[in-house]
Every structure is written in structure tokens, then in C-alpha cells.
Design a protein around this motif. Structure first.
Motif, mmCIF file in Angstrom:
data_model
loop_
_atom_site.group_PDB
_atom_site.id
_atom_site.type_symbol
_atom_site.label_atom_id
_atom_site.label_comp_id
_atom_site.label_asym_id
_atom_site.label_seq_id
_atom_site.Cartn_x
_atom_site.Cartn_y
_atom_site.Cartn_z
ATOM 1 N N GLU A 702 -0.107 26.081 29.310
ATOM 2 C CA GLU A 702 -1.330 25.311 29.528
ATOM 3 C C GLU A 702 -2.472 26.232 29.948
ATOM 4 O OE1 GLU A 702 -1.440 21.119 30.942
ATOM 5 O OE2 GLU A 702 0.476 21.666 31.819
ATOM 6 N N SER A 703 -3.066 26.923 28.971
ATOM 7 C CA SER A 703 -4.245 27.729 29.280
ATOM 8 C C SER A 703 -5.448 26.839 29.579
ATOM 9 C CB SER A 703 -4.572 28.643 28.091
ATOM 10 O OG SER A 703 -4.676 27.889 26.894
ATOM 11 N N ILE A 704 -5.398 25.595 29.087
ATOM 12 C CA ILE A 704 -6.365 24.562 29.456
ATOM 13 C C ILE A 704 -5.564 23.306 29.751
ATOM 14 C CG2 ILE A 704 -8.370 25.432 28.199
ATOM 15 C CD1 ILE A 704 -7.614 23.730 25.868
ATOM 16 N N PRO A 705 -6.079 22.394 30.596
ATOM 17 C CA PRO A 705 -5.292 21.212 30.953
ATOM 18 C C PRO A 705 -4.985 20.345 29.747
ATOM 19 C CG PRO A 705 -7.181 21.488 32.425
ATOM 20 C CD PRO A 705 -7.375 22.454 31.305
ATOM 21 N N LEU A 706 -3.730 19.910 29.622
ATOM 22 C CA LEU A 706 -3.352 19.018 28.536
ATOM 23 C C LEU A 706 -4.150 17.721 28.585
ATOM 24 C CD1 LEU A 706 0.522 19.209 28.013
ATOM 25 C CD2 LEU A 706 -1.260 19.429 26.277
ATOM 26 N N GLU A 707 -4.490 17.263 29.812
ATOM 27 C CA GLU A 707 -5.226 16.011 29.939
ATOM 28 C C GLU A 707 -6.569 16.081 29.222
ATOM 29 O OE1 GLU A 707 -2.422 16.210 33.393
ATOM 30 O OE2 GLU A 707 -3.750 17.565 32.344
ATOM 31 N N ASP A 708 -7.136 17.295 29.063
ATOM 32 C CA ASP A 708 -8.427 17.449 28.401
ATOM 33 C C ASP A 708 -8.306 17.394 26.889
ATOM 34 O OD1 ASP A 708 -9.949 19.827 30.742
ATOM 35 O OD2 ASP A 708 -9.467 17.692 30.891
ATOM 36 N N LEU A 726 10.404 20.524 23.650
ATOM 37 C CA LEU A 726 9.238 21.261 24.132
ATOM 38 C C LEU A 726 9.570 21.936 25.457
ATOM 39 C CD1 LEU A 726 6.418 18.627 23.487
ATOM 40 C CD2 LEU A 726 7.172 20.461 21.982
ATOM 41 N N ALA A 727 9.118 23.172 25.601
ATOM 42 C CA ALA A 727 9.302 23.924 26.847
ATOM 43 C C ALA A 727 7.938 24.230 27.435
ATOM 44 C CB ALA A 727 10.062 25.225 26.579
ATOM 45 N N LEU A 728 7.815 24.058 28.750
ATOM 46 C CA LEU A 728 6.582 24.413 29.463
ATOM 47 C C LEU A 728 6.746 25.840 29.980
ATOM 48 C CD1 LEU A 728 3.831 23.425 30.390
ATOM 49 C CD2 LEU A 728 4.900 22.545 32.456
ATOM 50 N N ASP A 729 6.022 26.770 29.356
ATOM 51 C CA ASP A 729 6.180 28.197 29.641
ATOM 52 C C ASP A 729 5.302 28.604 30.825
ATOM 53 O OD1 ASP A 729 5.832 31.251 27.647
ATOM 54 O OD2 ASP A 729 7.139 30.735 29.329
ATOM 55 N N ASP A 730 5.710 29.687 31.498
ATOM 56 C CA ASP A 730 4.937 30.287 32.595
ATOM 57 C C ASP A 730 4.592 29.267 33.662
ATOM 58 O OD1 ASP A 730 3.043 32.450 30.349
ATOM 59 O OD2 ASP A 730 5.072 32.600 31.124
ATOM 60 N N PHE A 731 5.559 28.411 34.037
ATOM 61 C CA PHE A 731 5.269 27.393 35.048
ATOM 62 C C PHE A 731 4.876 28.056 36.357
ATOM 63 C CE2 PHE A 731 5.239 23.219 36.666
ATOM 64 C CZ PHE A 731 5.660 23.287 37.975
ATOM 65 N N GLY A 732 3.814 27.533 36.959
ATOM 66 C CA GLY A 732 3.273 28.117 38.183
ATOM 67 C C GLY A 732 2.011 28.905 37.935
ATOM 68 N N VAL A 746 7.835 17.107 28.673
ATOM 69 C CA VAL A 746 8.531 18.306 28.204
ATOM 70 C C VAL A 746 10.025 18.158 28.442
ATOM 71 C CG1 VAL A 746 6.563 19.839 28.546
ATOM 72 C CG2 VAL A 746 8.170 19.477 30.409
ATOM 73 N N ASP A 747 10.799 19.083 27.835
ATOM 74 C CA ASP A 747 12.255 19.052 27.954
ATOM 75 C C ASP A 747 12.797 20.239 28.738
ATOM 76 O OD1 ASP A 747 11.536 18.181 24.816
ATOM 77 O OD2 ASP A 747 12.791 16.755 25.921
ATOM 78 N N LEU A 748 12.089 21.358 28.707
ATOM 79 C CA LEU A 748 12.517 22.563 29.398
ATOM 80 C C LEU A 748 11.383 23.092 30.250
ATOM 81 C CD1 LEU A 748 13.727 22.801 26.197
ATOM 82 C CD2 LEU A 748 14.888 24.726 27.246
#
Length: 831
Positions: A702-708, A726-732, A746-748
Motif C-alpha cells: 500500500e504505497s497509497i491508501p486502498l481506501e483512496d 492476495l498477500a499484504l506485503d511489507d506490513f508495518g 487479504v489472505d496472507l
């Protein structure tokens, strides 16, 4: 060097380390001023962390990096020494004048990854003597202090993430817990104590919590323990208020973990307060029914007057669908016929009497202007606070002659009235010694999209008028240079204080103003060039453009002054852009694979596919070429090429007998914006290759918010429904948040390597990783820890219940044939 090592070993904290290092430097070189400063590259400001004046501690200061020798240290990434006339070399640096500095030595504070995070500066009132400076010793100090600053930054980020987790639980009225059956240890998040009103010093066991605060019946507790479920299966049960000791409705979600012998080893779960859910659902259904049955158009907004709902009649009248208008203000329908006074009177009535009724001219999606009879009513909560606004309206077109009414309100416009672009460029050709400033209105396209092009032109006219009114007397030449850009040029001899002038121009444009009753707060990016600062023969406008592009690349709007370094970087970017396009057309980029290891089965179960580019003998970092691909519009071509090569390798892998291995492929939000739900290149490539959606995983950052980007959310929902994980990468990092986990999008979940790096020694890291893993487990997500480099990290993560790891401890990214060798090795349970 030995004394320096002792300084580090015996320092109790960062402040003491900085103080010891500066005292050691002072004892060697006796600078009149020496300090350690951290860079804030968003604002181009340096903030001192420790400061000595003639060897005595002084208050910290902040100063601008622009035009300073410390900026040179940042750009050159090496020690910069100026033995004399430092003020003459950097005339824009006011701090040098205040400190009366004659000479300067700046040492870069460098982190282990090469990034410059600050500067160690030595300033002298006199010329530097011929006494040699120990560069190696100073660079070692710079590295140690730089690492300390970076570690302090990471600690702040981790603490913020922990607070987000706690805040997420507070918002959702939930708490997490884990019971180690074998050790009979019960751990739970802080919000459990808040939800159940526990004293902070109370430590509950698993039995005490569920029997004293949750279940009325011991049979319910026994059922929780004895209920049959598969290993790690997520189970949800509802406890109604009449069945619970706390008299609230609870949703309990949990999973059980069993050992090799089938014995229960651990239960972990989440408890959520759902007392208001039934009432909320009923109220929502009633409101929906009333709105839909109305013969008039009905729009419901929240307390901030943003649209929550609209019935089908409202959609028919306005031409907009609810999904287009959700979250937008009703002013989107405005026709610009009514002036500011009209709307001010309307809202004054609403504030006084909670209602208003009258005739309004609005505009449909197609641009047609129509009259409507409108009534607005306020809905207040129990405490009298505004909860919602309800608008009820009817189309009056059939009662009126729209053409005649419009004639009364028609408003002829003229445009900015400034110098034309052609004339401005000719003026610069005749005056190459002029300074040039470009002003770019940030996110101007959103103004056009929200209010219409006519309104946007009014904004541009206003900006042009205030620039002309405030600065033409200063002998500044002004023009509208681009769609949302203005250019200013002036002779340096006619204007004193360039920095002050630029700052004043920003303040003028960004000052709030009102058009047609709408208050606007613009933000601008600015770049400027001064002819005296460079020997480059590049056109002054081009120089200003390089500076503007640098300003636009920052996270927040800012001002950048041109330097030769910017031009050199722009030239390299241009060269790499052309080389990258050719490499993509010739499909010369290749893929390397990094394994994802299952700690339970001791096998490789997945790989992450990583794009690599080698041009001649030069290996170009993806951190450099991927942003170029995004900026130049090549990112979709790059993504499609990598996926094509991955699909080919998956087929080869299946031919070797590895049918269950899944490959993760990275996709950015910007890249997904180019996809269409009905014609998605990801699905098309899989189908063309004869593969299924189970063979790949899409990793998003998420380099930009998904909500946008609701269109991206819709695409991702569609892909998941088709079976793609779907995997959410670089969480944090970036905009990745707990809210997206709660929404089950997401799944991962991949925990960023920065939280794994010091997990053995950093308690905050350990708590964060364990908490995230616990929460993700309850949400049915797989967790992958990135950046695992040591056996100790592996063992610690395993003890926290983390099942999957990725990092150099298993393997660095390797070509496909070596990846297959790794797969054969670990499929045999080799360690």
C-alpha cells in the motif's frame, strides 16, 4: 579507536552516546561549534540531537538544509571539508553567519544500508590548520551514530504500530488472547482489562477469565474446551447477554492447536463486544426501506455532510449511482448558479431550526441543469449532537422553462489575463540571467473532478489574479505555464531575499479563499533556479522544472531549489528510462526466486518472484528501475513480462513434479489502477498459460491508501472471488493498516523485515510480531516473516507461533534452476 569503542559500550542511551562522541571530538580538534544533527528530508531541515559550544552543552537548534554545506554532505555522501571562507561559499546559509563560522568539516551519518540520516558538523571561527584530520576515525563515529539514529527511528515506528494495534482493538471493542495449555499461561491484550473493567494488577488464568467474566454456565466452558475442530480451524461462537456474566453480547473467535500426538497445546482467540449489533442492523433495515419506498429523491449524509445513502429515485434524477457518490458532499450536484450568500442563508436556517425548504438549481451527471424543490432536515443524537442530514427533493423541470431561467443567471467568464506562455518563454530568451520559479497546484485534477472544469478555471483565474496583484509591482513576470502551473521570473538585482520571496509566494497562494461559497485551501509544490548557482547551459525553465519534479516526488508539498545534482540525477533517470523501455521490449529482464519456508513441515511451500535487470556489466537495483517504470508508464508492461516468465517457470516446475508450490508475484496499487475487471491481464495470462488462480499469489504494497482507490478494491475483490489469493506485503510500512485486516481483504500477511532484524534483542519488536501473528491467526490469515537471517530469529519466531519465514537464512533470491535445487533439498526435510 579503542577509546571510541569504549564510548559506545559504556553509553547508557543515545543521548549519552552523542555526548561522549562529541566530547571526544572536541578534545581532539577543539571546534568552536560541533553538533550531531538528524535530517528531515520532507521539510529539508536538520535538527540537532546534541550540540557543544566551545566544549559546553548547548540548546538544540534547527536549520534549513537548502544552500548549506550540510546539504552538500547529504548529496556527496562523504566528508566535506572547507578550510576557510565557508560563509562566502554558502551565502544563503544564515546559520553560518549567526555562528560566525570561518571553516567547516561535515561527516555523513550513514546507516548500514548506505542511507544518509544526518551529519556530524565541526565549525571553527578561524581557518583550519594544516593538522591532518583522521577521516577513518570520524567516519567510524559517523557510522555508529548513524546506526543509532536509524535504530531510534525504527523504535518510534514500531511504537506507533503497537499503538495502532491497541487503538484498533479499542475501536472494534475487541481483545486478543492466547492460552498455552501445556504451561497453563494465559496472555491477553490490554483492551481485555478495559472491556471487562479489570484492575490493572489483576492477572487472570484462562479458567478464571471465561468462568468469572464470560460464561454463566460451567457447561459452556467445558464445551469451549471439548468442541471438536480441526488444527488451526477458525471457529466463531456467539454468547448472548443473557448467557454471559458480563451481561453483554459477545462474539468469540478462536482456533485450537494440537501437537503431533493429537493433544491440545494452545488456544488463541479474540473476544468482541457486539451488544449494539442487533439494534444497529434493525435500524439500518428500517432506514433503507423508508428511503427506497419514497416517491421523492432521498439522500442521507453523515454529520460531516458526506453522502451515505441515496434511493433509486435520487439516482434517476441526478444520474449518479450511490457507489459513485458515497463519501462525497452533495455540493457535487451544485450548478454554480447560486452565489455564496444563498448557501450561507440556507445553512443559517438549518443551524437555527434544524430544517430548510426551498427551490434550488442543481446539475445532473450529464451536465444538465434542472430546478428542484428541496427540503433538508437534521437528525440529532441523544446528546443533541448532529448525526445525519436528510435531503428530500423533487425534479421541477416539467414546471419551468429551463432555458429562460438560465438566462437570468448566465455568468460570462474571462480567464487569468496573465502573460502568454509563448511571450514568457521569449522574455526568458532575452533575459537568461533571470531567476525562474514554477508553482504547481497539488492535486488540481481532483478539484476539476469534484467541482467541474468551470469551477477549476475559476480557481486558476483567482491564483493568477492574486499573483499579479501581489507581485507585478516587484517587476516579476508571471504566466500560466501549464494546466495547473504558473511561472514567475525576475531579475535578482530587483529583488532582495530570494528565499523570503519564494516563501511569501507560497503563503499567498496557500491562503484560504472562497469561490461560489466554497472555501478552498490549495497546496503547492514549487521549484526554482538561480542563474548564479550553476555553470550548466540548461535552460532556466528546465532547471526549475527539475527542481519542481523533485518537490513533487516528496510525500508532502514543498519547495526545492535547483542544483547540478538534480540535473545529473534527472539525466540518469532519463537514460535508464530509455534503456528500460528497450529491455522490456526485448524481454531482457529476468526473474529470481526467494523461497518461503514452512517451519512445521520443514519444506519450501512458496517462492516470491522478484524482477531483476542486468544491463551490460551493471546490475541495476529494482529500487531504482521500478519507480522509473511507474513514473514513465512502463509498470504494466514490466508486471506483465514478469508474470509471463513466472507462468513459464511454473509449468517447468510442475513438469518436475512440484504441483503444490505457489509463486507470489508483486503488484503495486499504481499498476492495478491500469487493470479492468472484465479484462484483467493477470487472469488472461494465467488462462493463456493453462494455469489456475491457485498457482500464484498477488502481493500488494500500500504505497497509497486502498481506501483512496475504490476501483482497485473492486478489482481485488473480483480476483479473490475467482480464487486468487492476495498477500499484504511489507506490513508495518507505507499505508498498510490493521483496518484492512479487519475488513478481511487479504489472505496472507507479510511482516516487514525491519521488525525482524533485531527481534532477539528488541522487546518492542518481539511484542509487535507476536501480537500481529495472534491477530492474523484469529482472522484466518497466514503470516510470513520476511528478512529472517539467523537461526536465533527462526527459533524465536517459531516459539511465537509464526509458521512461515522468508530470508537469507534459508536462501537469497536465486535463478530458477537454483530455486529448483533448493526445492529438492528442502522437500527431503534437510536442515
Amino acid at each position: 579507536m579503542e577509546s571510541l569503542i569504549k564510548e559506545v559500550i559504556f553509553a547508557q542511551n543515545e543521548d549519552e552516546l552523542y555526548a561522549r562522541c562529541l566530547q571526544d571530538i572536541y578534545s581532539r580538534y577543539q571546534p568552536n561549534h560541533c553538533f550531531i544533527a538528524e535530517y528531515d528530508l520532507y521539510t529539508n531541515v536538520a535538527n540537532t540531537l546534541h550540540y557543544l559550544i566551545n566544549g559546553v552543552s548547548a540548546d538544540s537548534i534547527s536549520y534549513s538544509l537548502v544552500g548549506s554545506p550540510c546539504e552538500q554532505v547529504l548529496n556527496d555522501k562523504r566528508i566535506c571539508a572547507y578550510p576557510s571562507q565557508i560563509q562566502q561559499r554558502f551565502p544563503e546559509d544564515i546559520a553560518l553567519q549567526h555562528l560566525n563560522a570561518e571553516s567547516y568539516v561535515g561527516i555523513p551519518l550513514q546507516s548500514s544500508d548506505g542511507a544518509i540520516v544526518g551529519v556530524l558538523a565541526l565549525l571553527f571561527d578561524d581557518r583550519l590548520t594544516s593538522e591532518p584530520i583522521d577521516n577513518d576515525w570520524l567516519l567510524t563515529i559517523g557510522f555508529l551514530v548513524g546506526k543509532s539514529i536509524l535504530q531510534h527511528r525504527l523504535t518510534r515506528q514500531k511504537n506507533t504500530l503497537l499503538r495502532q494495534l491497541q487503538r484498533s482493538e479499542q475501536i472494534t471493542q475487541s481483545c486478543s488472547w492466547r492460552w498455552d495449555v501445556e504451561k497453563d499461561k494465559f496472555k491477553y491484550s490490554n483492551n481485555l482489562g478495559v472491556m471487562f473493567d479489570l484492575n490493572t494488577d489483576v492477572k487472570l488464568s484462562f479458567y478464571e477469565f471465561f468462568n468469572q467474566y464470560v460464561f454463566k454456565s460451567h457447561e459452556q466452558y467445558k464445551q469451549l474446551l471439548t468442541s471438536e475442530c480441526a488444527h488451526e480451524q477458525v471457529v466463531t461462537t456467539i454468547i448472548h447477554s443473557e448467557e454471559s456474566k458480563c451481561h453483554i453480547d459477545l462474539e468469540i473467535t478462536y482456533s485450537k492447536h494440537f501437537g503431533p500426538n493429537g493433544a491440545l497445546t494452545r488456544i488463541e482467540g479474540n473476544v468482541r463486544n457486539i451488544s449494539d449489533l442487533s439494534e444497529l442492523v434493525n435500524d439500518h433495515l428500517i432506514a433503507q426501506r423508508v428511503i427506497e419506498l419514497s416517491s421523492s429523491g432521498v439522500i442521507l449524509t453523515d454529520a460531516n455532510n458526506l453522502i451515505l445513502n441515496m434511493n433509486s429515485k435520487a439516482e434517476d434524477i441526478t444520474g449518479y449511482r450511490l457507489d459513485e457518490m458515497y463519501g462525497l458532499p452533495p455540493s457535487t450536484f451544485s450548478s454554480d448558479i447560486h452565489d455564496r450568500k444563498f448557501y450561507k442563508t440556507m445553512w443559517q436556517s438549518i443551524e437555527l431550526s434544524d430544517c430548510w425548504s426551498g427551490e434550488v438549481w442543481n446539475k445532473t451527471k450529464s451536465g444538465a441543469i434542472y430546478p428542484e424543490q428541496l427540503s433538508i432536515h437534521v437528525v440529532r443524537g441523544r446528546k443533541g449532537d448532529i448525526q445525519n442530514y436528510i435531503a428530500i427533493f423533487d425534479d421541477l423541470s416539467y414546471k419551468k422553462s429551463i432555458e429562460n431561467e438560465l438566462l437570468k443567471y448566465r455568468n460570462k467568464q474571462d480567464f487569468t489575463g496573465l502573460m502568454t506562455r509563448t511571450k514568457f518563454i521569449q522574455m526568458l530568451e532575452d533575459n537568461p540571467e533571470f531567476a525562474v520559479l514554477l508553482v504547481d497546484i497539488s492535486r488540481f485534477s481532483e478539484i476539476n473532478n469534484l467541482y467541474g472544469e468551470e469551477f477549476g478555471n475559476k480557481v486558476l483565474s483567482y491564483v493568477g489574479q492574486i499573483l499579479y496583484a501581489n507581485y507585478s509591482a516587484e517587476k516579476l513576470n508571471i504566466c500560466r505555464y501549464g494546466a495547473d502551473q504558473f511561472a514567475l521570473a525576475w531579475n535578482l538585482a530587483n529583488v532582495s531575499g530570494v528565499e523570503q520571496l519564494v516563501s511569501t509566494i507560497r503563503a499567498t497562494v496557500e491562503e484560504a479563499f472562497s469561490i461560489d461559497g466554497t472555501t478552498m485551501n490549495l497546496a503547492v509544490n514549487m521549484g526554482y533556479s538561480l542563474p548564479i548557482e550553476s555553470t550548466s547551459e540548461t535552460h532556466p525553465l528546465t532547471k526549475a522544472y527539475y527542481a519542481l519534479e523533485e518537490a513533487k516526488s516528496q510525500l508532502t508539498p514543498g519547495t526545492i531549489r535547483y542544483s547540478d545534482y538534480l540535473e545529473q540525477r534527472a539525466e540518469r533517470k532519463h537514460q535508464l528510462g530509455a534503456m528500460l523501455k528497450q529491455a522490456l521490449d526485448e524481454e531482457r529482464l529476468h526473474v529470481e526466486y526467494q523461497p518461503i519456508y514452512d517451519l512445521q513441515t520443514r519444506t519450501i511451500v512458496k517462492f516470491e518472484a522478484l524482477a531483476r535487470w542486468v544491463e551490460g556489466n551493471q546490475s541495476i537495483s529494482p529500487f531504482e528501475f521500478i519507480p522509473i517504470a511507474e513514473e514513465l508508464g512502463y509498470i504494466s508492461q514490466l508486471g506483465n513480462l514478469i508474470l509471463k516468465k513466472v507462468c513459464k517457470d511454473i509449468l517447468s516446475m510442475k513438469a518436475l513434479g512440484f504441483d503444490e508450490i505457489v509463486i507470489s508475484v508483486n503488484r503495486s496499487i499504481e499498476e492495478l489502477l491500469n487493470e479492468e475487471i472484465d479484462n484483467c491481464s493477470i487472469l488472461s495470462q494465467l488462462e493463456e498459460s493453462g494455469l489456475s488462480t491457485r498457482d500464484v499469489i498477488i502481493e500488494i504494497t500500500e504505497s497509497i491508501p486502498l481506501e483512496d482507490k475504490p476501483q482497485v478494491q473492486d478489482l481485488l475483490d473480483c480476483l479473490r472471488k475467482r480464487g486468487l489469493k492476495l498477500a499484504l506485503d511489507d506490513f508495518g510500512t507505507g499505508f498498510a493498516s490493521f483496518s484492512n485486516l479487519m475488513k478481511n481483504t487479504v489472505d496472507l500477511l507479510k511482516i516487514d523485515r525491519s521488525f525482524i532484524r533485531d527481534i532477539e534483542s528488541d522487546k518492542n519488536n518481539a511484542v509487535l510480531v507476536e501480537s500481529v501473528n495472534m491477530l492474523a491467526s484469529q482472522l484466518g490469515l497466514e503470516v510470513i516473516a520476511e528478512g529472517v537471517e539467523t537461526k536465533q530469529q527462526l527459533e524465536l519466531l517459531q516459539s511465537m507461533g509464526c509458521r512461515y519465514i522468508q530470508g537469507y537464512y534459508i536462501s537469497k533470491p536465486v535463478p530458477f534452476d537454483k530455486a529448483m535445487t533448493l526445492l529438492e533439498k528442502y522437500s527431503e526435510h534437510s536442515s
